[in-house]
Scaffold this motif. Structure first.
Motif, PDB file in Angstrom:
ATOM      1  N   THR A  39       0.771  -1.259  -0.193  1.00  0.00           N
ATOM      2  CA  THR A  39       0.083  -0.205   0.025  1.00  0.00           C
ATOM      3  C   THR A  39       0.788   1.269   0.057  1.00  0.00           C
ATOM      4  O   THR A  39       0.299   2.446  -0.070  1.00  0.00           O
ATOM      5  CB  THR A  39      -0.969  -0.022   1.299  1.00  0.00           C
ATOM      6  OG1 THR A  39      -0.587   0.264   2.261  1.00  0.00           O
ATOM      7  CG2 THR A  39      -1.860  -1.201   1.317  1.00  0.00           C
ATOM      8  N   ARG A  72       0.193   2.933  -6.100  1.00  0.00           N
ATOM      9  CA  ARG A  72       0.259   2.660  -4.926  1.00  0.00           C
ATOM     10  C   ARG A  72       0.519   1.026  -5.236  1.00  0.00           C
ATOM     11  O   ARG A  72      -0.211   0.416  -5.834  1.00  0.00           O
ATOM     12  CB  ARG A  72      -1.269   2.773  -4.181  1.00  0.00           C
ATOM     13  CG  ARG A  72      -1.091   2.178  -2.937  1.00  0.00           C
ATOM     14  CD  ARG A  72      -2.612   2.602  -1.894  1.00  0.00           C
ATOM     15  NE  ARG A  72      -3.510   1.654  -2.264  1.00  0.00           N
ATOM     16  CZ  ARG A  72      -4.620   1.272  -1.680  1.00  0.00           C
ATOM     17  NH1 ARG A  72      -4.908   2.253  -0.714  1.00  0.00           N
ATOM     18  NH2 ARG A  72      -5.457   0.450  -1.868  1.00  0.00           N
ATOM     19  N   VAL A  76      -5.509  -2.679  -7.631  1.00  0.00           N
ATOM     20  CA  VAL A  76      -6.788  -2.543  -7.436  1.00  0.00           C
ATOM     21  C   VAL A  76      -7.488  -2.724  -8.772  1.00  0.00           C
ATOM     22  O   VAL A  76      -7.600  -1.716  -9.555  1.00  0.00           O
ATOM     23  CB  VAL A  76      -7.198  -1.430  -6.669  1.00  0.00           C
ATOM     24  CG1 VAL A  76      -8.746  -1.417  -6.430  1.00  0.00           C
ATOM     25  CG2 VAL A  76      -6.670  -1.205  -5.423  1.00  0.00           C
ATOM     26  N   SER A  78     -10.137  -2.624 -11.860  1.00  0.00           N
ATOM     27  CA  SER A  78     -10.991  -1.589 -12.257  1.00  0.00           C
ATOM     28  C   SER A  78     -12.498  -1.821 -11.698  1.00  0.00           C
ATOM     29  O   SER A  78     -13.321  -0.856 -11.366  1.00  0.00           O
ATOM     30  CB  SER A  78     -11.280  -1.312 -13.659  1.00  0.00           C
ATOM     31  OG  SER A  78     -11.483  -2.445 -14.254  1.00  0.00           O
ATOM     32  N   ASP A  82     -14.252  -1.413  -3.762  1.00  0.00           N
ATOM     33  CA  ASP A  82     -13.311  -0.456  -2.972  1.00  0.00           C
ATOM     34  C   ASP A  82     -11.741  -0.845  -3.128  1.00  0.00           C
ATOM     35  O   ASP A  82     -11.549  -2.198  -3.507  1.00  0.00           O
ATOM     36  CB  ASP A  82     -13.880  -0.541  -1.330  1.00  0.00           C
ATOM     37  CG  ASP A  82     -13.521  -1.874  -0.788  1.00  0.00           C
ATOM     38  OD1 ASP A  82     -12.498  -2.365  -0.655  1.00  0.00           O
ATOM     39  OD2 ASP A  82     -14.656  -2.634  -0.471  1.00  0.00           O
ATOM     40  N   PRO A  83     -10.977  -0.050  -2.644  1.00  0.00           N
ATOM     41  CA  PRO A  83      -9.359  -0.317  -2.878  1.00  0.00           C
ATOM     42  C   PRO A  83      -8.899  -1.339  -1.913  1.00  0.00           C
ATOM     43  O   PRO A  83      -7.578  -1.635  -1.692  1.00  0.00           O
ATOM     44  CB  PRO A  83      -8.862   0.853  -2.592  1.00  0.00           C
ATOM     45  CG  PRO A  83      -9.835   1.803  -2.055  1.00  0.00           C
ATOM     46  CD  PRO A  83     -11.120   1.196  -2.286  1.00  0.00           C
ATOM     47  N   GLY A  86      -6.313  -4.315  -2.546  1.00  0.00           N
ATOM     48  CA  GLY A  86      -5.118  -4.042  -2.922  1.00  0.00           C
ATOM     49  C   GLY A  86      -4.164  -5.000  -2.325  1.00  0.00           C
ATOM     50  O   GLY A  86      -3.388  -5.462  -2.983  1.00  0.00           O
ATOM     51  N   TRP A 158      -8.383   2.571 -10.835  1.00  0.00           N
ATOM     52  CA  TRP A 158      -9.878   2.378 -10.194  1.00  0.00           C
ATOM     53  C   TRP A 158     -10.243   3.715  -9.856  1.00  0.00           C
ATOM     54  O   TRP A 158      -9.698   4.609  -9.469  1.00  0.00           O
ATOM     55  CB  TRP A 158      -9.393   1.678  -8.781  1.00  0.00           C
ATOM     56  CG  TRP A 158     -10.544   1.296  -7.874  1.00  0.00           C
ATOM     57  CD1 TRP A 158     -11.654   0.524  -8.493  1.00  0.00           C
ATOM     58  CD2 TRP A 158     -11.027   2.086  -6.899  1.00  0.00           C
ATOM     59  NE1 TRP A 158     -12.537   0.435  -7.321  1.00  0.00           N
ATOM     60  CE2 TRP A 158     -12.295   1.288  -6.508  1.00  0.00           C
ATOM     61  CE3 TRP A 158     -10.671   3.365  -6.260  1.00  0.00           C
ATOM     62  CZ2 TRP A 158     -13.137   2.120  -5.484  1.00  0.00           C
ATOM     63  CZ3 TRP A 158     -11.322   3.723  -5.153  1.00  0.00           C
ATOM     64  CH2 TRP A 158     -12.584   3.198  -4.773  1.00  0.00           C
ATOM     65  N   ASP A 160     -12.796   6.034  -7.855  1.00  0.00           N
ATOM     66  CA  ASP A 160     -13.902   6.302  -6.805  1.00  0.00           C
ATOM     67  C   ASP A 160     -15.082   6.967  -7.015  1.00  0.00           C
ATOM     68  O   ASP A 160     -15.120   8.259  -7.280  1.00  0.00           O
ATOM     69  CB  ASP A 160     -13.001   6.968  -5.729  1.00  0.00           C
ATOM     70  CG  ASP A 160     -13.604   7.001  -4.280  1.00  0.00           C
ATOM     71  OD1 ASP A 160     -14.839   6.608  -4.330  1.00  0.00           O
ATOM     72  OD2 ASP A 160     -12.895   7.505  -3.298  1.00  0.00           O
ATOM     73  N   TRP A 171      -9.402   9.116  -8.901  1.00  0.00           N
ATOM     74  CA  TRP A 171      -8.571   8.001  -9.516  1.00  0.00           C
ATOM     75  C   TRP A 171      -7.466   7.602  -8.695  1.00  0.00           C
ATOM     76  O   TRP A 171      -6.708   8.209  -8.311  1.00  0.00           O
ATOM     77  CB  TRP A 171      -7.993   8.452 -10.963  1.00  0.00           C
ATOM     78  CG  TRP A 171      -8.936   8.582 -12.190  1.00  0.00           C
ATOM     79  CD1 TRP A 171      -9.657   9.699 -12.568  1.00  0.00           C
ATOM     80  CD2 TRP A 171      -9.761   7.603 -12.638  1.00  0.00           C
ATOM     81  NE1 TRP A 171     -10.517   9.846 -13.465  1.00  0.00           N
ATOM     82  CE2 TRP A 171     -10.662   8.200 -13.610  1.00  0.00           C
ATOM     83  CE3 TRP A 171      -9.704   6.345 -12.722  1.00  0.00           C
ATOM     84  CZ2 TRP A 171     -11.431   7.390 -14.510  1.00  0.00           C
ATOM     85  CZ3 TRP A 171     -10.653   5.384 -13.542  1.00  0.00           C
ATOM     86  CH2 TRP A 171     -11.429   6.380 -14.472  1.00  0.00           C
ATOM     87  N   LEU A 172      -7.608   6.128  -8.540  1.00  0.00           N
ATOM     88  CA  LEU A 172      -6.271   5.663  -7.763  1.00  0.00           C
ATOM     89  C   LEU A 172      -5.476   4.739  -8.959  1.00  0.00           C
ATOM     90  O   LEU A 172      -6.087   3.968  -9.483  1.00  0.00           O
ATOM     91  CB  LEU A 172      -6.777   4.488  -6.816  1.00  0.00           C
ATOM     92  CG  LEU A 172      -5.757   3.764  -6.206  1.00  0.00           C
ATOM     93  CD1 LEU A 172      -4.891   4.521  -5.430  1.00  0.00           C
ATOM     94  CD2 LEU A 172      -6.581   2.798  -5.155  1.00  0.00           C
ATOM     95  N   SER A 174      -2.630   1.851  -9.073  1.00  0.00           N
ATOM     96  CA  SER A 174      -2.005   0.843  -8.394  1.00  0.00           C
ATOM     97  C   SER A 174      -1.468  -0.219  -9.468  1.00  0.00           C
ATOM     98  O   SER A 174      -1.452  -0.212 -10.470  1.00  0.00           O
ATOM     99  CB  SER A 174      -3.083   0.115  -7.381  1.00  0.00           C
ATOM    100  OG  SER A 174      -4.038  -0.484  -8.398  1.00  0.00           O
TER     101      SER A 174
END
Length: 260
Positions: A39, A72, A76, A78, A82-83, A86, A158, A160, A171-172, A174
């Motif tokens: 993480t 990260r 995760v 798409s 939820d993240p 991960g 991913w 949110d 946007w995350l 990972s």
């Protein structure tokens, strides 16, 4: 598996080593780390079309550019709700990449290199212990040539849905590190190891025109030579993050040291 690694080489030096044309600002500002854990933010190398501005304020896809970005650690997908998934996806097994939906899609279109100065692994010891807990010896495993390892990785975006469309945090990004069966003596420490791609494979691995099957073939027998030596137990605690973690253990527990 690969659950801890170190990335302390300066961003510009990484760019020079990996032929990176652009360094994202957050990647440039990410400081040196000797104990990267799941993480945590990590630097990745990707090849994607450059975003070119349009007169109306929008953007369009431009020339494909190799860049250093931040993601990260812990993929995760798409489609994840939820993240939280991960941390269970810090690694992707090479043998099943094409079979797992979380990895098959990014293998085709979102491959990356995860630069690292080395990684840590723990060897279970068959020595008497005063407790029921199996004693382990930590090892620092790093490129034999003293350079930077380029771990084969995948990355994903991913969204949110709870955040507004104009929220930059919606946007995350990972990433995951691909692992394979350990070899070249490393199997004495652990049965898995990250795929450290040799320099000759970097361009093809990052090339977005290379399909999933051909990309998967690049991972077969891909192994940059590694060296090892034992290090102290402090690396097992994420609170410690300093250069002393890669110092040789002056009093290792392992009676049969793996020195490659």
């Amino acid at each position: 598996m690969c659950g801890r690694f170190a990335s302390f080489t300066d961003a510009q030096d990484l760019a020079d080593e990996l032929a990176v044309a652009e360094i994202a600002e957050d990647a440039r500002l990410l400081g040196p780390r000797w104990n990267v854990a799941p993480t945590d933010p990590v630097r990745i190398v990707v090849e994607r079309p450059r975003r070119e501005p349009l007169p109306d304020g929008g953007t369009t896809a431009g020339e494909i550019t190799r860049s250093l970005q931040v993601a990260r650690w812990g993929l995760v997908p798409s489609w994840a709700k939820d993240p939280g998934i991960g941390p269970r996806m810090i690694n992707a097994r090479r043998e099943t990449l094409l079979d797992k939906s979380a990895f098959a899609r990014p293998l085709a279109v979102r491959r990356c290199l995860v630069p690292a100065d080395g990684y840590y692994e723990w060897r279970k010891l068959e020595v008497p212990s005063a407790t029921r807990k199996t004693p382990k010896q930590a090892y620092w495993i790093h490129p034999a040539d003293g350079g930077v390892a380029a771990f084969a990785g995948l990355y994903e975006f991913w969204r949110d849905r709870s955040r507004a469309d104009d929220d930059p945090a919606r946007w995350l990004v990972s990433t995951t590190v691909i692992t394979t069966a350990a070899s070249d003596g490393l199997e004495r420490i652990h049965d898995r190891m990250p795929v450290a791609l040799p320099r000759a494979a970097w361009d093809a691995w990052l090339d977005p025109s290379v399909g999933a099957q051909d990309a998967n073939a690049l991972l077969e027998d891909a192994s940059a030579p590694m060296s090892t030596y034992p290090v102290g137990a402090r690396v097992g605690n994420v609170r410690f993050d300093d250069a002393g973690l890669v110092a040789p253990d002056p009093d290792p527990q392992d009676p049969d040291l793996v020195l490659l």
